[in-house]
Write a protein that holds these residues in place. Structure first.
Motif, PDB file in Angstrom:
ATOM      1  N   LEU A  60      -8.524  11.849 -59.415  1.00  9.95           N
ATOM      2  CA  LEU A  60      -8.798  11.423 -60.789  1.00  9.95           C
ATOM      3  C   LEU A  60      -7.704  10.530 -61.345  1.00  9.95           C
ATOM      4  CD1 LEU A  60      -9.997  14.798 -62.397  1.00  9.95           C
ATOM      5  CD2 LEU A  60     -11.425  12.939 -61.540  1.00  9.95           C
ATOM      6  N   PHE A  61      -6.446  10.908 -61.099  1.00  7.73           N
ATOM      7  CA  PHE A  61      -5.325  10.323 -61.823  1.00  7.73           C
ATOM      8  C   PHE A  61      -4.532   9.258 -61.070  1.00  7.73           C
ATOM      9  CE2 PHE A  61      -4.888  14.770 -63.902  1.00  7.73           C
ATOM     10  CZ  PHE A  61      -5.927  14.481 -64.772  1.00  7.73           C
ATOM     11  N   SER A  62      -4.660   9.170 -59.768  1.00  8.62           N
ATOM     12  CA  SER A  62      -3.813   8.270 -59.004  1.00  8.62           C
ATOM     13  C   SER A  62      -4.288   6.821 -59.098  1.00  8.62           C
ATOM     14  CB  SER A  62      -3.767   8.680 -57.531  1.00  8.62           C
ATOM     15  OG  SER A  62      -3.017   7.728 -56.790  1.00  8.62           O
ATOM     16  N   ASP A  63      -3.397   5.921 -59.532  1.00  7.46           N
ATOM     17  CA  ASP A  63      -3.767   4.511 -59.544  1.00  7.46           C
ATOM     18  C   ASP A  63      -3.572   3.875 -58.172  1.00  7.46           C
ATOM     19  OD1 ASP A  63      -1.005   4.590 -59.645  1.00  7.46           O
ATOM     20  OD2 ASP A  63      -0.811   2.912 -61.035  1.00  7.46           O
ATOM     21  N   TYR A  64      -3.134   4.671 -57.190  1.00  7.44           N
ATOM     22  CA  TYR A  64      -3.077   4.210 -55.796  1.00  7.44           C
ATOM     23  C   TYR A  64      -4.410   4.413 -55.085  1.00  7.44           C
ATOM     24  CZ  TYR A  64       2.044   3.920 -56.145  1.00  7.44           C
ATOM     25  OH  TYR A  64       3.324   3.595 -56.500  1.00  7.44           O
ATOM     26  N   VAL A  65      -5.277   5.260 -55.635  1.00  9.49           N
ATOM     27  CA  VAL A  65      -6.599   5.512 -55.052  1.00  9.49           C
ATOM     28  C   VAL A  65      -7.589   4.540 -55.686  1.00  9.49           C
ATOM     29  CG1 VAL A  65      -8.454   7.203 -54.751  1.00  9.49           C
ATOM     30  CG2 VAL A  65      -6.059   7.951 -54.660  1.00  9.49           C
ATOM     31  N   GLU A  66      -8.145   3.656 -54.892  1.00 10.74           N
ATOM     32  CA  GLU A  66      -8.933   2.535 -55.416  1.00 10.74           C
ATOM     33  C   GLU A  66     -10.051   2.980 -56.346  1.00 10.74           C
ATOM     34  OE1 GLU A  66     -11.416  -1.377 -53.780  1.00 10.74           O
ATOM     35  OE2 GLU A  66     -10.339  -0.060 -52.382  1.00 10.74           O
ATOM     36  N   GLU A  67     -10.783   4.018 -55.970  1.00  7.50           N
ATOM     37  CA  GLU A  67     -11.936   4.451 -56.758  1.00  7.50           C
ATOM     38  C   GLU A  67     -11.615   5.654 -57.646  1.00  7.50           C
ATOM     39  OE1 GLU A  67     -14.905   2.958 -57.086  1.00  7.50           O
ATOM     40  OE2 GLU A  67     -13.956   1.348 -55.932  1.00  7.50           O
ATOM     41  N   SER A  68     -10.356   5.858 -57.978  1.00  9.32           N
ATOM     42  CA  SER A  68      -9.996   6.976 -58.848  1.00  9.32           C
ATOM     43  C   SER A  68     -10.589   6.785 -60.241  1.00  9.32           C
ATOM     44  CB  SER A  68      -8.478   7.101 -58.955  1.00  9.32           C
ATOM     45  OG  SER A  68      -7.930   5.993 -59.654  1.00  9.32           O
ATOM     46  N   GLU A  69     -10.705   7.869 -60.965  1.00  3.83           N
ATOM     47  CA  GLU A  69     -11.247   7.773 -62.326  1.00  3.83           C
ATOM     48  C   GLU A  69     -10.354   6.914 -63.209  1.00  3.83           C
ATOM     49  OE1 GLU A  69     -12.979  10.514 -65.969  1.00  3.83           O
ATOM     50  OE2 GLU A  69     -11.704  11.458 -64.457  1.00  3.83           O
ATOM     51  N   ILE A  70      -9.049   7.034 -63.048  1.00  3.09           N
ATOM     52  CA  ILE A  70      -8.150   6.268 -63.915  1.00  3.09           C
ATOM     53  C   ILE A  70      -8.262   4.766 -63.629  1.00  3.09           C
ATOM     54  CG2 ILE A  70      -6.017   6.251 -62.513  1.00  3.09           C
ATOM     55  CD1 ILE A  70      -4.565   7.086 -65.145  1.00  3.09           C
ATOM     56  N   ASN A  71      -8.501   4.391 -62.381  1.00  3.89           N
ATOM     57  CA  ASN A  71      -8.695   2.978 -62.056  1.00  3.89           C
ATOM     58  C   ASN A  71     -10.028   2.464 -62.581  1.00  3.89           C
ATOM     59  OD1 ASN A  71      -6.239   2.393 -60.870  1.00  3.89           O
ATOM     60  ND2 ASN A  71      -6.928   2.819 -58.779  1.00  3.89           N
ATOM     61  N   ARG A  72     -11.053   3.292 -62.502  1.00  2.00           N
ATOM     62  CA  ARG A  72     -12.352   2.876 -63.051  1.00  2.00           C
ATOM     63  C   ARG A  72     -12.257   2.708 -64.559  1.00  2.00           C
ATOM     64  NH1 ARG A  72     -14.192   7.116 -59.788  1.00  2.00           N
ATOM     65  NH2 ARG A  72     -14.866   8.286 -61.632  1.00  2.00           N
ATOM     66  N   LEU A  73     -11.495   3.601 -65.196  1.00  3.36           N
ATOM     67  CA  LEU A  73     -11.300   3.481 -66.646  1.00  3.36           C
ATOM     68  C   LEU A  73     -10.534   2.204 -66.971  1.00  3.36           C
ATOM     69  CD1 LEU A  73     -11.605   4.708 -69.455  1.00  3.36           C
ATOM     70  CD2 LEU A  73      -9.576   6.106 -69.004  1.00  3.36           C
ATOM     71  N   SER A  74      -9.482   1.926 -66.209  1.00  2.00           N
ATOM     72  CA  SER A  74      -8.703   0.704 -66.433  1.00  2.00           C
ATOM     73  C   SER A  74      -9.556  -0.545 -66.264  1.00  2.00           C
ATOM     74  CB  SER A  74      -7.509   0.657 -65.474  1.00  2.00           C
ATOM     75  OG  SER A  74      -6.564   1.667 -65.785  1.00  2.00           O
ATOM     76  N   ALA A  75     -10.519  -0.491 -65.330  1.00  2.00           N
ATOM     77  CA  ALA A  75     -11.384  -1.654 -65.085  1.00  2.00           C
ATOM     78  C   ALA A  75     -12.269  -1.967 -66.287  1.00  2.00           C
ATOM     79  CB  ALA A  75     -12.239  -1.405 -63.844  1.00  2.00           C
TER      80      ALA A  75
END
Length: 313
Positions: A60-75
């Motif tokens: 959920l929280f790692s911005d190193y994981v491409e499809e993480s929730e936090i990266n999707r939110l940032s997108a």
């Protein structure tokens, strides 16, 4: 980020519970769990549940994981979209915004553009261009993170925003582990994630959890210290080991959201209090604050104790 190691001086005691110890690599560190369960079966079962949950939180929280929730939110930043988030993400953002407000932005979950820039600088051992720093800094502002409590939705108002939970996710994960431990009926336990640690009730036959940490003596030299803890969390943060030397100046990996630069003062701080989520984030906020700002901030969190060590090296 955290980089101090913790060692536990505890003799195994089988009365009133069996001491078991487990390790799990995740979130860029090694999670350590010590618990006193009724038997080995319960201990192993609970430890696996803890580690499964930590893996879920990392996804959920790692911005190193491409499809993480936090990266999707940032997108979604700058699109005007209100994004429904998971209960864990909602709680993490809520905690983060509370600390951001009370620290006047010294802790800021929207630090992502600066984090990304400085990660590259550290990899390449190259100071970023001033124009790049200013462009990234313009996208960092916790006010751009808009919460909608009734629907549990988040809107990121500024195009190019990126969230980075590195300053709070480990502490949050440690606290989440204690929810699982309580549900399992285990009161005497320790969960550590690098420099973030929380302990429960005292182990059988002991008066406290004795934690070996580091401090500085009057000469600014690193020395060993012991902490006696019970039902407390402690987090340590500083620039002691990870920094960039550039043109005679030293810049820490700890970034000041107000300047866009890695901090240059040589210090580390230790926060002790009830919850690891707050000690983790507060430790970062303290390191980018001056002495007067620290005093003001700590008055807002009266249940937490601060120790700051200035290095003379």
């Amino acid at each position: 980020m955290r980089f101090f190691c913790w060692f536990l001086f505890l003799i195994p005691v089988l009365a009133h519970g069996q001491r078991q110890e487990f390790f799990h690599p995740q979130m860029g560190t090694l999670f350590q769990v010590i618990l006193y369960a009724k038997d080995t079966v319960q201990g192993k079962t609970v430890a696996q549940e803890l580690f499964n949950h930590i893996d879920t939180l990392n996804a959920l929280f790692s911005d190193y994981v491409e499809e993480s929730e936090i990266n999707r939110l940032s997108a979604s930043a700058g699109t005007g979209q209100k994004v429904k988030v998971s209960p864990e993400m909602w709680r993490l953002i809520t905690f983060s915004q509370k600390i951001a407000r009370k620290s006047n932005g010294s802790f800021d979950l929207s630090i992502g553009p600066l984090s990304k820039l400085w990660r590259r600088a550290f990899r390449q051992s190259q100071f970023p261009a001033r124009s790049e720093i200013e462009a990234a800094r313009a996208k960092v502002n916790y006010h751009f993170i808009q919460r909608y409590p009734l629907s549990k939705k988040i809107r990121l108002a500024e195009t190019g925003m990126r969230l980075d939970a590195g300053g709070i996710a480990k502490g949050f994960a440690v606290d989440e582990c204690f929810k699982i431990l309580r549900k399992a009926g285990i009161s005497s336990a320790l969960v550590a994630a690098g420099g973030d640690i929380r302990v429960g009730a005292v182990p059988p036959g002991k008066t406290a959890w004795i934690i070996a940490s580091k401090g500085l003596n009057g000469k600014g030299e690193t020395v060993d210290v012991e902490l006696s803890l019970e039902h407390q969390a402690v987090s340590t943060s500083g620039d002691t080991y990870r920094f960039l030397d550039w043109e005679g100046q030293r810049y820490s990996h700890i970034i000041d959201p107000h300047t866009g630069l890695g901090i240059q003062h040589r210090q580390f701080s230790r926060l002790t209090g009830p919850k690891a989520t707050l000690t983790d984030a507060l430790a970062t906020a303290i390191n980018v604050s001056n002495e007067e700002e620290r005093k003001i901030l700590m008055k807002k969190f009266s249940r937490y104790k601060l120790e700051v060590y200035e290095s003379k090296d």
